[in-house]
Design a protein around this motif. Structure first.
Motif, PDB file in Angstrom:
ATOM      1  N   ALA A   1       0.823  -1.211   0.000  1.00 28.98           N
ATOM      2  CA  ALA A   1       0.000   0.000   0.000  1.00 28.98           C
ATOM      3  C   ALA A   1       0.859   1.263   0.000  1.00 28.98           C
ATOM      4  O   ALA A   1       0.616   2.205  -0.764  1.00 28.98           O
ATOM      5  CB  ALA A   1      -0.922  -0.015   1.211  1.00 28.98           C
ATOM      6  N   LYS A   2       1.893   1.298   0.829  1.00 27.13           N
ATOM      7  CA  LYS A   2       2.742   2.486   0.906  1.00 27.13           C
ATOM      8  C   LYS A   2       3.558   2.672  -0.374  1.00 27.13           C
ATOM      9  O   LYS A   2       3.775   3.803  -0.832  1.00 27.13           O
ATOM     10  CB  LYS A   2       3.683   2.384   2.110  1.00 27.13           C
ATOM     11  N   ALA A   3       4.045   1.569  -0.927  1.00 22.84           N
ATOM     12  CA  ALA A   3       4.827   1.669  -2.157  1.00 22.84           C
ATOM     13  C   ALA A   3       3.989   2.264  -3.277  1.00 22.84           C
ATOM     14  O   ALA A   3       4.465   3.109  -4.050  1.00 22.84           O
ATOM     15  CB  ALA A   3       5.364   0.295  -2.555  1.00 22.84           C
ATOM     16  N   ALA A   4       2.733   1.856  -3.355  1.00 19.69           N
ATOM     17  CA  ALA A   4       1.846   2.362  -4.411  1.00 19.69           C
ATOM     18  C   ALA A   4       1.624   3.861  -4.271  1.00 19.69           C
ATOM     19  O   ALA A   4       1.810   4.635  -5.228  1.00 19.69           O
ATOM     20  CB  ALA A   4       0.518   1.623  -4.367  1.00 19.69           C
TER      21      ALA A   4
ATOM     22  N   VAL B   1       8.160   6.035   0.171  1.00 21.51           N
ATOM     23  CA  VAL B   1       8.741   4.819  -0.412  1.00 21.51           C
ATOM     24  C   VAL B   1       9.697   4.169   0.581  1.00 21.51           C
ATOM     25  O   VAL B   1       9.725   2.936   0.739  1.00 21.51           O
ATOM     26  CB  VAL B   1       9.460   5.144  -1.738  1.00 21.51           C
ATOM     27  N   ALA B   2      10.497   4.992   1.278  1.00 25.75           N
ATOM     28  CA  ALA B   2      11.410   4.455   2.293  1.00 25.75           C
ATOM     29  C   ALA B   2      10.637   3.781   3.414  1.00 25.75           C
ATOM     30  O   ALA B   2      11.056   2.749   3.953  1.00 25.75           O
ATOM     31  CB  ALA B   2      12.277   5.583   2.862  1.00 25.75           C
ATOM     32  N   ASP B   3       9.500   4.359   3.782  1.00 25.28           N
ATOM     33  CA  ASP B   3       8.660   3.757   4.813  1.00 25.28           C
ATOM     34  C   ASP B   3       8.110   2.408   4.338  1.00 25.28           C
ATOM     35  O   ASP B   3       7.967   1.463   5.126  1.00 25.28           O
ATOM     36  CB  ASP B   3       7.508   4.704   5.160  1.00 25.28           C
ATOM     37  N   ALA B   4       7.814   2.301   3.034  1.00 25.50           N
ATOM     38  CA  ALA B   4       7.364   1.023   2.478  1.00 25.50           C
ATOM     39  C   ALA B   4       8.473  -0.016   2.540  1.00 25.50           C
ATOM     40  O   ALA B   4       8.244  -1.185   2.889  1.00 25.50           O
ATOM     41  CB  ALA B   4       6.905   1.221   1.034  1.00 25.50           C
ATOM     42  N   VAL B   5       9.704   0.419   2.196  1.00 25.48           N
ATOM     43  CA  VAL B   5      10.853  -0.489   2.285  1.00 25.48           C
ATOM     44  C   VAL B   5      11.072  -0.912   3.733  1.00 25.48           C
ATOM     45  O   VAL B   5      11.464  -2.046   4.024  1.00 25.48           O
ATOM     46  CB  VAL B   5      12.114   0.191   1.719  1.00 25.48           C
TER      47      VAL B   5
ATOM     48  N   ALA C   1      -4.997   8.361   3.964  1.00 26.09           N
ATOM     49  CA  ALA C   1      -5.699   7.167   4.438  1.00 26.09           C
ATOM     50  C   ALA C   1      -4.735   6.003   4.651  1.00 26.09           C
ATOM     51  O   ALA C   1      -4.804   5.283   5.661  1.00 26.09           O
ATOM     52  CB  ALA C   1      -6.785   6.778   3.433  1.00 26.09           C
ATOM     53  N   VAL C   2      -3.807   5.827   3.699  1.00 28.07           N
ATOM     54  CA  VAL C   2      -2.847   4.716   3.813  1.00 28.07           C
ATOM     55  C   VAL C   2      -1.921   4.914   5.013  1.00 28.07           C
ATOM     56  O   VAL C   2      -1.672   3.979   5.789  1.00 28.07           O
ATOM     57  CB  VAL C   2      -2.031   4.585   2.509  1.00 28.07           C
ATOM     58  N   LEU C   3      -1.419   6.123   5.201  1.00 30.20           N
ATOM     59  CA  LEU C   3      -0.497   6.368   6.306  1.00 30.20           C
ATOM     60  C   LEU C   3      -1.193   6.282   7.661  1.00 30.20           C
ATOM     61  O   LEU C   3      -0.634   5.731   8.625  1.00 30.20           O
ATOM     62  CB  LEU C   3       0.180   7.726   6.141  1.00 30.20           C
TER      63      LEU C   3
END
Length: 391
Positions: A42-45, A56-60, A135-137
């Motif tokens: 979800a975060k990467a998207a 993106v770093a948070d997704a990684v 919403a995602v965060l």
């Protein structure tokens, strides 16, 4: 939710067994792997669509967390292996190694995030702010907060450093995602890009947390001091038995959670029936195994109790030795009288941080005893303490 999952996945398993510990570890790791993979996707998207390096770093970060959870899963699996000829104390320390691996991954992730974010500071790029991003965060923060409570609860139930480290990592994720969201909101409303600075702050926070986790997980591998609560519990249980006059030289060896071994000396009247004393020590050892899962080995120290002079001497020397330092103590005192002098033989236990050498301490004690009993030759053996004072 936690209690419901426990009822489903650990139903009918003895909470004191290794199987229960393994099942709890599998449950925590599996749940965390699933949550982190969903959050990463979800975060990467939204991060790619918004052009935000911090998101993106948070997704990684979540992908790294999933990898850490896999390491934890392997750690619990390997730790559950029974003892064998090459490892008679079992494989419980694999769990400590898994916790260390998780801590190293967290630290490496933080350093990499700092590196990437510094580049973003010098080459800032605009990022988009949308309802989907918010919403995602916010959803990620809610899930990570629940994961923190979930892992902390399970970690405390089974006394697992690995799950406690995982809970701390989830707590870090709540903070870091909150910072990312706040900076994205500030950038959208003011036009000032804080994306790179947010990444640096998040990375520094993660790195510091990882270093702390490394310290906490390395300590039991190196042989840390047992907790004061455990020391008190052991000493109180030994002293609660009839005929026990004192205990000393306690040592606790940790071969992984639920795999502890201990030994201690127990003072009992030398005039008593040795078979009765031996039976008492056997009962104490069995009590530890049954009630605490602790394999205990006890050594019988007979002391003279029917000689008032020896009893008074022991009390006087112990009192005056503690005047040198209140953490000092003596044990195993015995007297060997002769025609011209009396040998007074005993052990003195010193803490590791005492501000004098063994020779200096021995000299102080010998001078103190000789001043009170000029015809006594004081023979002192200096012992080191392997546990902190439980007083």
């Amino acid at each position: 939710m936690t209690d419901l999952l426990l009822k489903i996945f650990a139903k009918g398993i003895d909470p004191a067994s290794t199987a229960y510990r393994t099942r709890i570890g599998f449950l925590a790791s599996t749940v965390c792997i699933a949550c982190n993979i969903v959050l990463c996707a979800a975060k990467a998207a939204v991060g790619v669509l918004a052009g935000s390096v911090s998101i993106v770093a948070d997704a990684v970060n979540n992908l790294s967390d999933a990898s850490s959870n896999i390491v934890s899963l392997l750690g619990f699996k390997l730790a559950s292996k029974p003892a064998d000829e090459g490892h008679p104390y079992g494989h419980g320390r694999y769990e400590y190694l898994a916790g260390l691996a998780v801590a190293v991954i967290v630290s490496a992730l933080g350093l990499d995030l700092v590196k990437e974010s510094v580049g973003k500071i010098f080459s800032p790029e605009p990022s988009e702010f949308s309802a989907a991003l918010v919403a995602v965060l916010l959803g990620s923060m809610a899930v990570k907060f629940w994961m923190m409570l979930f892992n902390r609860s399970l970690g405390r139930r089974i006394d697992s450093e690995t799950l406690i480290a995982t809970a701390a990592d989830s707590r870090n994720d709540v903070v870091t995602t909150g910072v990312v969201l706040a900076c994205a909101a500030i950038g959208a409303t003011t036009g000032v890009s804080l994306d790179g600075w947010a990444g640096v702050g998040v990375g520094a926070f993660i790195t510091a947390s990882g270093i702390g986790l490394i310290r906490d997980t390395v300590s039991p591998l190196l042989g840390q001091m047992p907790s004061p609560e455990l020391i008190s519990k052991i000493q109180e249980k030994i002293l609660s038995y009839p005929g026990v006059l004192g205990t000393h030289d306690l040592m606790v060896h940790d071969y992984g959670p639920g795999r502890q071994f201990a030994s201690a000396h127990v003072e009992m009247a030398g005039e008593a029936d040795p078979f009765v004393a031996h039976d008492t020590l056997d009962n104490i050892e069995q009590d530890f195994k049954r009630s605490m899962g602790l394999t205990m080995t006890l050594h019988y120290d007979p002391i003279v109790t029917d000689d008032p002079e020896v009893r008074d001497m022991r009390h006087w020397i112990d009192l005056h030795v503690r005047e040198i330092d209140p953490r000092l103590s003596i044990h195993d005192l015995r007297c060997v009288p002769g025609p011209t002098h009396t040998n007074v033989i005993f052990d003195c236990v010193r803490p590791h941080d005492l501000a004098m050498t063994d020779a200096e301490l021995k000299g102080r004690i010998q001078a103190t005893v000789s001043e009170r009993w000029p015809k006594a030759i004081c023979v002192v053996n200096i012992d080191s303490s392997y546990v902190s004072s439980a007083q």
